[in-house]
Each structure stands twice: as C-alpha cells, then as structure tokens.
Design an enzyme around this catalytic site. Structure first.
Site, PDB file in Angstrom:
ATOM      1  CG  ASP A  39      -2.090   0.906   1.112  1.00  0.00           C
ATOM      2  OD1 ASP A  39      -2.308   1.457   0.013  1.00  0.00           O
ATOM      3  OD2 ASP A  39      -2.794   1.102   2.114  1.00  0.00           O
ATOM      4  CG  ASN A  87      -7.790  -2.375  -5.694  1.00  0.00           C
ATOM      5  OD1 ASN A  87      -6.834  -3.146  -5.604  1.00  0.00           O
ATOM      6  ND2 ASN A  87      -8.034  -1.474  -4.751  1.00  0.00           N
TER       7      ASN A  87
HETATM    8  C1  FPP Z   1      -1.962   0.208  -3.252  1.00  0.00           C
HETATM    9  O1  FPP Z   1      -1.507   1.534  -3.294  1.00  0.00           O
HETATM   10  C2  FPP Z   1      -1.519  -0.511  -4.424  1.00  0.00           C
HETATM   11  C3  FPP Z   1      -2.333  -1.054  -5.376  1.00  0.00           C
HETATM   12  C4  FPP Z   1      -3.805  -1.044  -5.288  1.00  0.00           C
HETATM   13  C5  FPP Z   1      -1.776  -1.691  -6.585  1.00  0.00           C
HETATM   14  C6  FPP Z   1      -0.576  -2.550  -6.351  1.00  0.00           C
HETATM   15  C7  FPP Z   1       0.077  -2.748  -7.637  1.00  0.00           C
HETATM   16  C8  FPP Z   1       1.410  -2.718  -7.853  1.00  0.00           C
HETATM   17  C9  FPP Z   1       2.426  -2.553  -6.800  1.00  0.00           C
HETATM   18  C10 FPP Z   1       1.923  -2.818  -9.259  1.00  0.00           C
HETATM   19  C11 FPP Z   1       1.776  -4.169  -9.887  1.00  0.00           C
HETATM   20  C12 FPP Z   1       2.279  -5.278  -9.086  1.00  0.00           C
HETATM   21  C13 FPP Z   1       3.143  -6.219  -9.476  1.00  0.00           C
HETATM   22  C14 FPP Z   1       3.317  -7.377  -8.607  1.00  0.00           C
HETATM   23  C15 FPP Z   1       3.915  -6.166 -10.722  1.00  0.00           C
HETATM   24  P1  FPP Z   1      -2.575   2.698  -3.403  1.00  0.00           P
HETATM   25  O2  FPP Z   1      -2.752   3.025  -4.838  1.00  0.00           O
HETATM   26  O3  FPP Z   1      -3.821   2.311  -2.675  1.00  0.00           O
HETATM   27  O4  FPP Z   1      -1.823   3.853  -2.667  1.00  0.00           O
HETATM   28  P2  FPP Z   1      -2.477   4.996  -1.758  1.00  0.00           P
HETATM   29  O5  FPP Z   1      -3.098   4.311  -0.587  1.00  0.00           O
HETATM   30  O6  FPP Z   1      -1.288   5.813  -1.378  1.00  0.00           O
HETATM   31  O7  FPP Z   1      -3.453   5.724  -2.628  1.00  0.00           O
END
Ligand code: FPP
Length: 252
Positions: A39, A87
């Site tokens: 996250d 999501n």
């Molecule tokens: C949470 O951060 C992250 C996600 C919902 C997406 C995770 C995806 C990746 C790390 C990229 C693809 C993964 C791989 C394994 C290649 P957020 O967007 O909720 O962050 P925030 O809470 O700061 O808004």
C-alpha cells in the site's frame, strides 16, 4: 501428581526462556511464506507531484527488488496483493494503468522466470481480466510447472471473502465431508503453507480482505513506509523481529 505437573511446567518455561534468549537472528531460518499488502503507491507519487500511475510503476520495481531479496534469503512462498475485488471502484484510468503495469511486468517476467527460478501462480477471479492479461497469466503458470524455484503468488481481482464463498461452493459440489482440510483444498492457496508473516506498508493497520482464512496464525507487521520506498533492509528488520516472536498457536 500436582507437584509433578508444576515441576514440569516450571522446567518447560525455563527451557523456553533460555531458547528465546539464544535466538540468533542472522542464523534464524527465514519464514517459509511471506505475504504483503503493497500500500501507498498513490501517496508516494503525490508527494513527488507525479501521477498515481508513476506510483504503481515504482511499486512494481519495488516488488521486483523485494521478490529477489526474498528468494536470496530462502523464502519459499511470496504472496502479494496486486489488485483486489474492491479496486474496481477506482477510476477507469487508474484500473487500466494498474493492468498495464501488470501486463508489462508479466511480459518481462515470462522471459526471465525460468533463468531466475521464479514460479508464478495467481489467486483471484482472473476470468474478468483482459484477454491479453489472461493469456500472460496462463503462459506464466504453464511455464512455472516446468521448473522448481521460489513461488510467487500474485493476487489479482482477489478478495478473501469471495475466495471463501468460492471454496464453499466447490466443496458443496464435491460432496466431500466438510472439514478444515477439505475446505482448504478448495482455496486458491491449496497446498501452500499459511503465511508466517503478513506485512502491510502505507500506514493502515487492517487486512482489507486479504487472505482471511490463511491469516489465522500469521504474525502481522505494519509499517508507515510507502510501498515504493520499502527496502530490503526494512524487510531484514521485520524478519529479525519475526524470529524473536514466540508463536504458540493457542498453546502455552
Ligand atoms: C496500493 O496503493 C496498491 C495497489 C492497489 C496496486 C498494487 C500494484 C502494484 C504494486 C503494481 C503491480 C504489481 C506487481 C506485482 C507487478 P494505493 O494506490 O492504494 O496507494 P495509496 O493508498 O497511497 O493511494
């Protein structure tokens, strides 16, 4: 008899205390299964005045680094939350962007996974993903069957509750007796040990529908570090803290 019982309790406690003090962190066996809620990508990007997409791209790089580090330390299973069933509520542009990052990651990984000994498996309802992503998923899973190595489990369109409902439905149609073992055999994680550690970066202290069944005895670690900033050194610190924890599984 009561005296004998007390005597054994005291002796076993003393042995435990001695063992705890002897814990040699660097020599401790690594956890067999590490799971991560990655996250904080969005906030990492915002702090830098970048679009959220830059945060996801940076997050994929961090994943690559951390997966390599886990492999080098001897971790057998690494499970990460890449996209949850919740999501889909995000703006279409961001969803597309995360899917793009995944596609790019898999396209590259397919070319190197056999050499790097990284097997891949997917948890979640992949039927709803784009045709291209489904093709990449099928290809990387098929390739993974042909060699041994660290097993990476990517949770894509995954939710713990839907996984449990799906397992219940599958168990019902199997006509097997309902037992914890039979239930487990119907989960995406069938045959994989439960996670020893679940790490969540980004400052929130909740599981957000991640591995609800499997997390029953996992040690939980929360850090304020935003996922793209998460380092090998911080992971080492978490493993050291894990080695010092006393896991009793309900015993004494
Ligand atoms: C949470 O951060 C992250 C996600 C919902 C997406 C995770 C995806 C990746 C790390 C990229 C693809 C993964 C791989 C394994 C290649 P957020 O967007 O909720 O962050 P925030 O809470 O700061 O808004």
């Amino acid at each position: 008899l009561r005296f004998r019982q007390r005597f054994f309790t005291i002796i076993s406690r003393l042995i435990k205390v001695k063992r705890r003090n002897q814990t040699n962190v660097s020599a401790a066996a690594p956890p067999a299964h590490v799971a991560v809620i990655m996250d904080g990508n969005g906030r990492w990007a915002r702090k830098r005045g970048l679009p959220r997409s830059a945060g996801h791209a940076a997050g994929a790089e961090t994943f690559r680094r951390i997966a390599t580090h886990c492999k080098n330390l001897g971790v057998k299973h690494l499970t990460v939350y890449a996209f949850s069933t919740e999501n889909w509520k995000r703006p279409a542009e961001e969803i597309e962007n995360i899917m793009d990052v995944l596609e790019r990651y898999l396209t590259e990984a397919i070319g190197t996974m056999e050499r790097d000994r990284v097997k891949m498996r997917f948890f979640g309802d992949t039927a709803m993903l784009s045709e291209k992503l489904r093709r990449l998923i099928a290809e990387s899973e098929a390739l993974s069957d042909s060699f041994d190595g660290v097993e990476v489990h990517l949770c894509v369109n995954y939710g713990g509750r839907s996984e449990i409902v799906r397992a219940a439905e599958r168990l019902r149609s199997s006509n097997d007796e309902i037992t914890a073992e039979a239930f487990e055999a119907q989960l995406y994680s069938a045959g994989i040990p439960d996670p020893d550690i679940i790490i969540r970066t980004g400052g929130e202290t909740r599981l957000s529908n991640f591995l609800l069944w499997q997390s029953a005895y996992s040690e939980l670690f929360f850090t304020d570090t935003l996922w793209p900033d998460f380092s090998e050194r911080e992971l080492d610190g978490i493993f050291a803290a894990f080695a010092a924890r006393d896991r009793r599984y309900g015993g004494v």
